[in-house]
Write an enzyme that holds these catalytic residues in place. Structure first.
Site, mmCIF file in Angstrom:
data_model
loop_
_atom_site.group_PDB
_atom_site.id
_atom_site.type_symbol
_atom_site.label_atom_id
_atom_site.label_comp_id
_atom_site.label_asym_id
_atom_site.label_seq_id
_atom_site.Cartn_x
_atom_site.Cartn_y
_atom_site.Cartn_z
ATOM 1 N N HIS A 92 19.813 -56.283 14.125
ATOM 2 C CA HIS A 92 19.354 -55.389 13.249
ATOM 3 C C HIS A 92 19.776 -55.980 11.906
ATOM 4 O O HIS A 92 18.867 -55.704 10.797
ATOM 5 C CB HIS A 92 19.728 -53.934 13.365
ATOM 6 C CG HIS A 92 19.118 -53.320 14.370
ATOM 7 N ND1 HIS A 92 19.883 -52.943 15.629
ATOM 8 C CD2 HIS A 92 18.005 -52.645 14.297
ATOM 9 C CE1 HIS A 92 18.903 -52.111 16.156
ATOM 10 N NE2 HIS A 92 18.010 -52.255 15.674
ATOM 11 N N ARG A 97 10.092 -49.862 14.287
ATOM 12 C CA ARG A 97 11.494 -49.700 15.142
ATOM 13 C C ARG A 97 12.169 -48.278 14.984
ATOM 14 O O ARG A 97 12.498 -48.008 13.752
ATOM 15 C CB ARG A 97 12.431 -50.632 14.998
ATOM 16 C CG ARG A 97 11.930 -52.015 15.079
ATOM 17 C CD ARG A 97 13.018 -53.061 14.625
ATOM 18 N NE ARG A 97 12.616 -54.560 14.978
ATOM 19 C CZ ARG A 97 12.195 -55.230 13.780
ATOM 20 N NH1 ARG A 97 12.104 -54.645 12.771
ATOM 21 N NH2 ARG A 97 11.666 -56.544 14.066
ATOM 22 N N ARG A 120 7.406 -47.997 17.929
ATOM 23 C CA ARG A 120 8.075 -47.959 19.263
ATOM 24 C C ARG A 120 8.843 -46.856 19.554
ATOM 25 O O ARG A 120 9.760 -46.488 18.858
ATOM 26 C CB ARG A 120 8.732 -49.445 19.159
ATOM 27 C CG ARG A 120 9.057 -49.653 20.523
ATOM 28 C CD ARG A 120 9.838 -51.042 20.618
ATOM 29 N NE ARG A 120 11.187 -51.187 19.645
ATOM 30 C CZ ARG A 120 11.696 -52.406 19.380
ATOM 31 N NH1 ARG A 120 11.292 -53.343 20.168
ATOM 32 N NH2 ARG A 120 12.786 -52.295 18.668
ATOM 33 N N GLU A 135 7.725 -57.612 27.300
ATOM 34 C CA GLU A 135 8.849 -58.578 27.127
ATOM 35 C C GLU A 135 9.515 -58.734 28.299
ATOM 36 O O GLU A 135 10.546 -59.559 28.460
ATOM 37 C CB GLU A 135 9.579 -57.529 26.034
ATOM 38 C CG GLU A 135 9.969 -56.198 26.510
ATOM 39 C CD GLU A 135 10.506 -55.386 25.505
ATOM 40 O OE1 GLU A 135 11.223 -55.957 24.460
ATOM 41 O OE2 GLU A 135 10.332 -54.106 25.401
ATOM 42 N N ASN A 155 10.891 -62.170 21.127
ATOM 43 C CA ASN A 155 12.320 -62.425 21.400
ATOM 44 C C ASN A 155 13.017 -62.135 22.733
ATOM 45 O O ASN A 155 13.413 -62.768 23.411
ATOM 46 C CB ASN A 155 13.082 -61.345 20.418
ATOM 47 C CG ASN A 155 12.359 -61.509 19.009
ATOM 48 O OD1 ASN A 155 11.978 -62.578 18.535
ATOM 49 N ND2 ASN A 155 12.843 -60.695 18.225
ATOM 50 N N ASP A 156 12.499 -61.024 23.278
ATOM 51 C CA ASP A 156 13.222 -60.886 24.609
ATOM 52 C C ASP A 156 12.176 -61.474 25.862
ATOM 53 O O ASP A 156 12.729 -62.015 26.796
ATOM 54 C CB ASP A 156 12.985 -59.205 24.802
ATOM 55 C CG ASP A 156 14.331 -58.578 24.555
ATOM 56 O OD1 ASP A 156 15.416 -59.096 24.397
ATOM 57 O OD2 ASP A 156 14.276 -57.358 24.439
ATOM 58 N N ARG A 166 19.760 -64.966 23.978
ATOM 59 C CA ARG A 166 19.264 -65.323 22.487
ATOM 60 C C ARG A 166 20.362 -65.158 21.563
ATOM 61 O O ARG A 166 20.179 -65.953 20.472
ATOM 62 C CB ARG A 166 18.204 -64.368 22.203
ATOM 63 C CG ARG A 166 18.503 -62.960 21.889
ATOM 64 C CD ARG A 166 17.300 -61.960 21.684
ATOM 65 N NE ARG A 166 17.662 -60.806 21.199
ATOM 66 C CZ ARG A 166 16.805 -59.776 21.324
ATOM 67 N NH1 ARG A 166 15.480 -59.740 21.644
ATOM 68 N NH2 ARG A 166 17.177 -58.478 20.773
ATOM 69 N N CYS A 184 4.709 -59.185 18.286
ATOM 70 C CA CYS A 184 5.439 -58.425 17.129
ATOM 71 C C CYS A 184 7.034 -59.285 17.001
ATOM 72 O O CYS A 184 7.707 -58.693 16.398
ATOM 73 C CB CYS A 184 5.651 -57.242 17.321
ATOM 74 S SG CYS A 184 6.218 -56.655 18.949
#
Length: 686
Positions: A336, A443, A479, A577, A600-601, A611, A648
């Site tokens: 974050h 988010r 989300r 994801e 990312n995931d 990651r 995203c």
């Protein structure tokens, strides 16, 4: 001589209905109520018990909502006491309603939800003259990165936010406090007690002032003051001083012992009260030792912040205009903190492998956020090169302004939406200034974090409404709550998991906790009457999860209709994801209105590479053939079902990845606001 009568005590079992259990505020109110009775009162919870008139001991019982406890009273007014105490425990609003009633006598309630006190003082700052920084320069995304010739090789970290910066260092590191002595002479005890009382009262007065500036949170301040004034804290410190201990030494010992007691509690919120104990302890000891803490709120001039670790709340308290770059020895590019840094265009490098002691001696820093390069004590030649490159990058960004109102279309005539990823309404202005065509990912986690309790339906509705109004008629994709054991929030007790990234998180948790999920879904349905609100589900692995959410949304819609509350029908999409979602995209597509690929995931799970682990950076690649094949599979399924597909994740903003993603069939790219203009230019030139 005995009269033959046997004295008995009164006991009754009670199921606790207090929302979130006996945490700080209701425990304080419960103890205050218990003190109105002359009888002795005990609370039994499992095999442990506590004096009902002591808030700290009550909190240490770890009593949660729906737990069964036993009230035991012994004395003349025991019947009245048990009746009143049981009534308190049976009220969901206990501890909150009392504080609200007290405030109403002074002013109208503002309706804000309470937040958790985060003891920033626990993470002290260390710098030779941290507040006296000189100059700094930086530029955000778009800066050309190259290692200067004939220069000391840079330290290597994880690129977390693009951009170049150099300037004076502001070292923000936890610095333990120590007492200058351990024991005092017998003739000093009276004066030492006075000295402690003075420091203690001053610290509590400062606590009250802090909460006064935060708004309607006097109930929390009262609870913290109650903890500080308890026999377990202030009482025990005074006892140790009387026995010959130095005030600072006694405070540190008692604070550490009491905090450790809270850290053993299973409940996440109660366990985090250890931070409050550490914070109160630190503030008292600072006054006893004549020292002052420095926080990021004290930044008065531009500088590069060096830290071992920072949190999003740490950065939220800072004047970000004076942060030209962030360098941390821990953290990841998808944290974050990194997300917030990117949204503000602050260059950042995390995971720098240097000890804290080395950071303490740094005076100046140069940072290349795109490459993850950091130079300590950069030479004049390097600073000159950085200044030239920063000037060039600023000129390039100025040239991008022509794309602010452009809705990019490839040369083949294919429109691509460029949207923004946001974490709070505070980022709306930056996204609009960059020309974002809506929000591809809002988010909601930050709305649930750094607070005492879960946000209610009305608070969530107000946030979603504001974002929808700001970007109408463009779509705003919200989300649903995406948290797990790796980033828990107060009000949700997460079990210990060896691997929380593969555990009870995202939609999995929400489907098990309707009390958490339904208020969010109701808020989303209501906000859909304002603008183009769309809902997106994280961590989908199975088609049944989607169907269960749709059934729950229908249930929420029926409830709103019966209550006469206006609501809309937002489009429903899912995050792709997990490998399971990618492999079954053809089955999932008919169930939803859109896909959004979280690279990312997806990259982490496809490559089985953490990651956040810098040792696996060579494997954590979104351009790996395995990841690209998964994305292609998802795009093909979306095209066959005639639904849109977005990206995203961070790959959406990478210049080398944008042509690849568009070529695979992606319809929308969503990214940090600082990257929007560059992405529009790249798409327009494809």
């Amino acid at each position: 001589m005995s009269d033959g009568k046997v004295k008995s005590m009164l006991e009754t079992a009670v199921v606790v209905k207090v929302t979130e259990g006996l945490h700080a505020r209701p425990a304080t109110q419960f103890a205050k109520l218990a003190k109105e009775f002359s009888c002795s009162l005990q609370v039994l919870h499992g095999s442990t018990s506590a004096d009902a008139k002591c808030a700290v001991k009550l909190m240490l019982l770890g009593i949660r909502e729906h737990d069964q406890i036993v009230l035991r009273a012994d004395g003349a007014d025991e019947s009245d006491a048990v009746e009143r105490m049981a009534q308190f425990l049976s009220s969901p609003e206990a501890g909150v309603q009392q504080a609200t009633a007290a405030r109403a006598a002074d002013a109208a309630a503002c309706g804000a939800e309470p937040v958790t006190l985060v003891a920033a003082s626990r993470a002290g700052a260390s710098n030779s003259d941290s507040s006296g920084t000189n100059s700094g320069a930086s530029t955000g995304a778009g800066a050309r990165s190259e290692t200067p010739a004939e220069e000391t090789p840079p330290l290597l970290g994880i690129p977390a936010s693009e951009g170049l910066a150099f300037g004076d260092a502001y070292v923000y590191l936890p610095e333990p406090l120590q007492a200058t002595r351990q024991f005092i002479e017998p003739h000093e005890t009276a004066a030492e007690a006075v000295r402690f009382n003075r420091a203690f009262d001053d610290a509590l007065a400062a606590l009250d002032r802090q909460f006064d500036t935060m708004g309607d949170h006097d109930g929390i301040a009262e609870a913290l003051v109650g903890v500080a004034q308890s026999d377990e804290f202030a009482g025990e410190i005074r006892a140790r001083i009387a026995a010959g201990r130095d005030a600072a030494a006694a405070t540190l010992e008692v604070g550490a012992t009491l905090a450790a007691s809270f850290e053993t509690i299973a409940d996440e919120y109660l366990r985090s009260r250890a931070d409050d104990i550490h914070g109160i302890t630190r503030q008292v000891v600072l006054r006893l030792t004549g020292r002052q803490d420095v926080s990021l709120a004290g930044l008065t001039k531009p500088c590069v912040v060096l830290a071992s670790d920072l949190t999003a709340p740490d950065l939220a308290r800072a004047n970000v205009a004076n942060i030209v770059a962030l360098v941390c020895t821990r953290g990841s590019a998808t944290s974050h903190l990194a997300i917030i840094a990117r949204s503000h265009g602050i260059p950042a490098v995390f995971g720098l492998s240097v000890p804290d002691e080395r950071l303490r001696g740094v005076a100046q820093v140069a940072v290349d956020g795109a490459l993850g390069h950091v130079w300590f004590e950069p030479t004049c030649a390097l600073q000159d090169q950085f200044a030239a490159r920063i000037g060039e990058a600023r000129a390039n960004r100025a040239a991008l302004d022509v794309y602010r109102d452009v809705e990019p279309v490839t040369r083949a005539g294919r429109p691509i939406r460029i949207a923004a990823n946001l974490g709070s309404p505070d980022e709306i202005d930056a996204a609009k200034a960059a020309g974002a065509m809506g929000v591809g990912l809002f988010r909601t986690e930050l709305l649930f974090m750094n607070r005492r309790s879960l946000p209610g339906e009305h608070e969530q509705y107000d946030v979603y409404r504001r974002v929808a109004e700001a970007f109408a008629p463009h779509p705003v994709v919200i989300r649903t709550l995406d948290i797990g054991g790796d980033k828990p929030v107060p009000g949700i007790a997460f079990p210990h998991e060896d691997n929380p990234f593969l555990g009870w998180r995202g939609v999995r948790m929400c489907l098990d906790r309707h009390d958490v999920f339904k208020p969010q879904l109701r808020a989303l349905l209501r906000a859909a009457t304002i603008g183009n609100v769309q809902a997106m589900l994280p961590m989908i692995s199975d088609i049944d999860e989607v169907r269960r959410v749709k059934a729950l949304m229908a249930e929420c819609a029926r409830e709103l209709a019966s209550e006469g509350v206006a609501f809309g029908e937002p489009k429903l999409g899912i995050m792709i994801e997990t490998p399971a979602a990618a492999l079954t995209a053809d089955l999932l597509a008919p169930e939803v209105d859109f896909f959004s690929i979280g690279t990312n995931d997806l990259t982490q799970y496809v490559m089985a590479a953490d990651r956040a682990n810098p040792n696996l950076a060579s494997l954590y690649r979104c351009d790996h053939p395995a990841v690209l094949r998964a994305i292609a599979m998802v795009c093909d399924a979306a095209q066959r079902a005639r639904i849109e597909v977005a990206v995203c994740g961070e790959a959406a903003a990478q210049p080398r990845m944008i042509p690849v993603l568009v070529g695979l069939g992606v319809d929308e790219l969503s990214m940090s606001p600082a990257c929007v203009l560059r992405a529009k230019k790249i798409v327009s030139e494809l």
